[in-house]
Design a protein around this motif. Structure first.
Motif, PDB file in Angstrom:
ATOM      1  N   ASP A 102       1.057  -0.173 -15.532  1.00  0.00           N
ATOM      2  CA  ASP A 102       1.997  -1.297 -15.480  1.00  0.00           C
ATOM      3  C   ASP A 102       3.445  -0.789 -15.544  1.00  0.00           C
ATOM      4  O   ASP A 102       4.308  -1.246 -14.793  1.00  0.00           O
ATOM      5  CB  ASP A 102       1.706  -2.259 -16.632  1.00  0.00           C
ATOM      6  CG  ASP A 102       2.423  -3.581 -16.470  1.00  0.00           C
ATOM      7  OD1 ASP A 102       2.471  -4.103 -15.337  1.00  0.00           O
ATOM      8  OD2 ASP A 102       2.938  -4.095 -17.483  1.00  0.00           O
ATOM      9  N   ASP A 103       3.713   0.163 -16.414  1.00  0.00           N
ATOM     10  CA  ASP A 103       5.051   0.749 -16.519  1.00  0.00           C
ATOM     11  C   ASP A 103       5.449   1.472 -15.236  1.00  0.00           C
ATOM     12  O   ASP A 103       6.589   1.365 -14.775  1.00  0.00           O
ATOM     13  CB  ASP A 103       5.136   1.723 -17.695  1.00  0.00           C
ATOM     14  CG  ASP A 103       5.168   1.026 -19.046  1.00  0.00           C
ATOM     15  OD1 ASP A 103       5.424  -0.196 -19.082  1.00  0.00           O
ATOM     16  OD2 ASP A 103       4.935   1.703 -20.058  1.00  0.00           O
ATOM     17  N   LEU A 104       4.524   2.230 -14.665  1.00  0.00           N
ATOM     18  CA  LEU A 104       4.819   2.954 -13.422  1.00  0.00           C
ATOM     19  C   LEU A 104       5.124   1.988 -12.278  1.00  0.00           C
ATOM     20  O   LEU A 104       6.075   2.189 -11.519  1.00  0.00           O
ATOM     21  CB  LEU A 104       3.658   3.872 -13.055  1.00  0.00           C
ATOM     22  CG  LEU A 104       3.451   5.069 -13.978  1.00  0.00           C
ATOM     23  CD1 LEU A 104       2.131   5.755 -13.685  1.00  0.00           C
ATOM     24  CD2 LEU A 104       4.609   6.042 -13.835  1.00  0.00           C
ATOM     25  N   CYS A 105       4.330   0.933 -12.163  1.00  0.00           N
ATOM     26  CA  CYS A 105       4.574  -0.069 -11.111  1.00  0.00           C
ATOM     27  C   CYS A 105       5.901  -0.777 -11.361  1.00  0.00           C
ATOM     28  O   CYS A 105       6.658  -1.035 -10.418  1.00  0.00           O
ATOM     29  CB  CYS A 105       3.429  -1.068 -11.054  1.00  0.00           C
ATOM     30  SG  CYS A 105       1.905  -0.370 -10.409  1.00  0.00           S
ATOM     31  N   GLY A 106       6.180  -1.096 -12.611  1.00  0.00           N
ATOM     32  CA  GLY A 106       7.452  -1.727 -12.949  1.00  0.00           C
ATOM     33  C   GLY A 106       8.630  -0.840 -12.595  1.00  0.00           C
ATOM     34  O   GLY A 106       9.660  -1.307 -12.098  1.00  0.00           O
ATOM     35  N   SER A 107       8.491   0.442 -12.800  1.00  0.00           N
ATOM     36  CA  SER A 107       9.545   1.390 -12.462  1.00  0.00           C
ATOM     37  C   SER A 107       9.780   1.428 -10.953  1.00  0.00           C
ATOM     38  O   SER A 107      10.925   1.434 -10.488  1.00  0.00           O
ATOM     39  CB  SER A 107       9.166   2.787 -12.975  1.00  0.00           C
ATOM     40  OG  SER A 107      10.097   3.735 -12.545  1.00  0.00           O
ATOM     41  N   GLU A 146       0.816  -1.209   0.000  1.00  0.00           N
ATOM     42  CA  GLU A 146       0.000   0.000   0.000  1.00  0.00           C
ATOM     43  C   GLU A 146       0.852   1.261   0.000  1.00  0.00           C
ATOM     44  O   GLU A 146       0.361   2.339  -0.300  1.00  0.00           O
ATOM     45  CB  GLU A 146      -0.958  -0.014   1.183  1.00  0.00           C
ATOM     46  CG  GLU A 146      -2.032  -1.065   1.008  1.00  0.00           C
ATOM     47  CD  GLU A 146      -3.176  -0.908   1.972  1.00  0.00           C
ATOM     48  OE1 GLU A 146      -3.393   0.186   2.487  1.00  0.00           O
ATOM     49  OE2 GLU A 146      -3.865  -1.918   2.193  1.00  0.00           O
ATOM     50  N   GLY A 147       2.121   1.142   0.329  1.00  0.00           N
ATOM     51  CA  GLY A 147       3.020   2.282   0.277  1.00  0.00           C
ATOM     52  C   GLY A 147       3.148   2.844  -1.120  1.00  0.00           C
ATOM     53  O   GLY A 147       3.442   4.032  -1.303  1.00  0.00           O
ATOM     54  N   ASN A 148       2.922   2.012  -2.117  1.00  0.00           N
ATOM     55  CA  ASN A 148       2.992   2.468  -3.510  1.00  0.00           C
ATOM     56  C   ASN A 148       1.844   3.393  -3.874  1.00  0.00           C
ATOM     57  O   ASN A 148       1.941   4.159  -4.826  1.00  0.00           O
ATOM     58  CB  ASN A 148       2.990   1.280  -4.470  1.00  0.00           C
ATOM     59  CG  ASN A 148       4.253   0.473  -4.378  1.00  0.00           C
ATOM     60  OD1 ASN A 148       5.256   0.928  -3.850  1.00  0.00           O
ATOM     61  ND2 ASN A 148       4.204  -0.739  -4.879  1.00  0.00           N
ATOM     62  N   TRP A 149       0.749   3.303  -3.155  1.00  0.00           N
ATOM     63  CA  TRP A 149      -0.417   4.102  -3.514  1.00  0.00           C
ATOM     64  C   TRP A 149      -0.114   5.587  -3.469  1.00  0.00           C
ATOM     65  O   TRP A 149      -0.553   6.343  -4.337  1.00  0.00           O
ATOM     66  CB  TRP A 149      -1.585   3.784  -2.597  1.00  0.00           C
ATOM     67  CG  TRP A 149      -2.165   2.427  -2.808  1.00  0.00           C
ATOM     68  CD1 TRP A 149      -1.646   1.422  -3.572  1.00  0.00           C
ATOM     69  CD2 TRP A 149      -3.352   1.926  -2.248  1.00  0.00           C
ATOM     70  NE1 TRP A 149      -2.460   0.316  -3.507  1.00  0.00           N
ATOM     71  CE2 TRP A 149      -3.516   0.599  -2.692  1.00  0.00           C
ATOM     72  CE3 TRP A 149      -4.306   2.436  -1.395  1.00  0.00           C
ATOM     73  CZ2 TRP A 149      -4.586  -0.198  -2.332  1.00  0.00           C
ATOM     74  CZ3 TRP A 149      -5.378   1.631  -1.030  1.00  0.00           C
ATOM     75  CH2 TRP A 149      -5.515   0.343  -1.504  1.00  0.00           C
ATOM     76  N   ALA A 150       0.627   6.034  -2.465  1.00  0.00           N
ATOM     77  CA  ALA A 150       0.955   7.453  -2.360  1.00  0.00           C
ATOM     78  C   ALA A 150       1.757   7.895  -3.579  1.00  0.00           C
ATOM     79  O   ALA A 150       1.544   8.989  -4.106  1.00  0.00           O
ATOM     80  CB  ALA A 150       1.736   7.720  -1.081  1.00  0.00           C
ATOM     81  N   GLU A 151       2.671   7.041  -4.028  1.00  0.00           N
ATOM     82  CA  GLU A 151       3.467   7.374  -5.200  1.00  0.00           C
ATOM     83  C   GLU A 151       2.636   7.315  -6.483  1.00  0.00           C
ATOM     84  O   GLU A 151       2.982   7.963  -7.470  1.00  0.00           O
ATOM     85  CB  GLU A 151       4.650   6.409  -5.332  1.00  0.00           C
ATOM     86  CG  GLU A 151       5.663   6.548  -4.221  1.00  0.00           C
ATOM     87  CD  GLU A 151       6.813   5.582  -4.395  1.00  0.00           C
ATOM     88  OE1 GLU A 151       7.343   5.484  -5.511  1.00  0.00           O
ATOM     89  OE2 GLU A 151       7.154   4.924  -3.409  1.00  0.00           O
ATOM     90  N   MET A 152       1.584   6.526  -6.483  1.00  0.00           N
ATOM     91  CA  MET A 152       0.774   6.337  -7.690  1.00  0.00           C
ATOM     92  C   MET A 152      -0.388   7.330  -7.802  1.00  0.00           C
ATOM     93  O   MET A 152      -1.052   7.386  -8.828  1.00  0.00           O
ATOM     94  CB  MET A 152       0.201   4.916  -7.720  1.00  0.00           C
ATOM     95  CG  MET A 152       1.242   3.839  -7.920  1.00  0.00           C
ATOM     96  SD  MET A 152       1.973   3.881  -9.556  1.00  0.00           S
ATOM     97  CE  MET A 152       0.581   3.345 -10.533  1.00  0.00           C
ATOM     98  N   ASN A 153      -0.646   8.106  -6.757  1.00  0.00           N
ATOM     99  CA  ASN A 153      -1.787   9.027  -6.808  1.00  0.00           C
ATOM    100  C   ASN A 153      -1.725   9.974  -7.997  1.00  0.00           C
ATOM    101  O   ASN A 153      -2.741  10.304  -8.589  1.00  0.00           O
ATOM    102  CB  ASN A 153      -1.900   9.816  -5.507  1.00  0.00           C
ATOM    103  CG  ASN A 153      -2.544   9.006  -4.412  1.00  0.00           C
ATOM    104  OD1 ASN A 153      -3.237   8.030  -4.672  1.00  0.00           O
ATOM    105  ND2 ASN A 153      -2.314   9.396  -3.177  1.00  0.00           N
TER     106      ASN A 153
END
Length: 145
Positions: A120-125, A94-101
């Motif tokens: 998908d690219d953002l998560c892969g990065s 869930e820590g990725n959510w802040a970066e993905m907002n």
């Protein structure tokens, strides 16, 4: 909801760690999800199923979500009281959510396929950045005198 989460969980286990003898599952609602888990698993193909008689499946609630649960959950599903995982936070995904907002603004008008590829690219990065940082000491963990 449980069917989707069950599929995601069992798919991950099937592809990466089918032969493990202990599974620790961190989930916001582990107290509910763990109920009848073995029975619900029977709805999936055999190669997805975990043999719960030959391995240990431990359900825990991530530390951020635990205070919202009752006292029964605090003792039974807390990372702090389980061997081998006591200091685990359990909220890593869930820590990725802040970066993905920011991606919501970027992708809101995209077609489904383009949105999927971009996310998908953002998560892969993010995963690549984490992988590159494995083994590097964190500045906050270093003691200075």
């Amino acid at each position: 909801r449980y069917v989707n989460m069950g599929y995601v969980l069992l798919s991950a286990i099937k592809t990466s760690c089918k032969k493990w003898w202990r599974y620790v599952i961190s989930y916001d609602i582990a107290c509910q999800f763990s109920i009848h888990f073995a029975e619900r698993m029977q709805d999936f193909p055999l190669d997805f199923q975990i043999n719960v008689t030959s391995c240990l499946v431990v359900f825990l609630i991530p530390k951020f979500h635990l205070p919202a649960h009752g006292s029964k959950c605090h003792v039974r599903y807390a990372f702090n009281f389980k061997t081998g995982v006591g200091r685990t936070y359990g909220e890593g995904i869930e820590g990725n959510w802040a970066e993905m907002n920011f991606a919501s603004l970027m992708t809101r008008e995209m077609a489904d396929e383009a949105r999927h590829e971009t996310l998908d690219d953002l998560c892969g990065s993010m995963n690549w950045s984490k992988l590159k940082g494995l083994g590097e000491p964190l500045a906050s963990n270093c003691l200075t005198y």
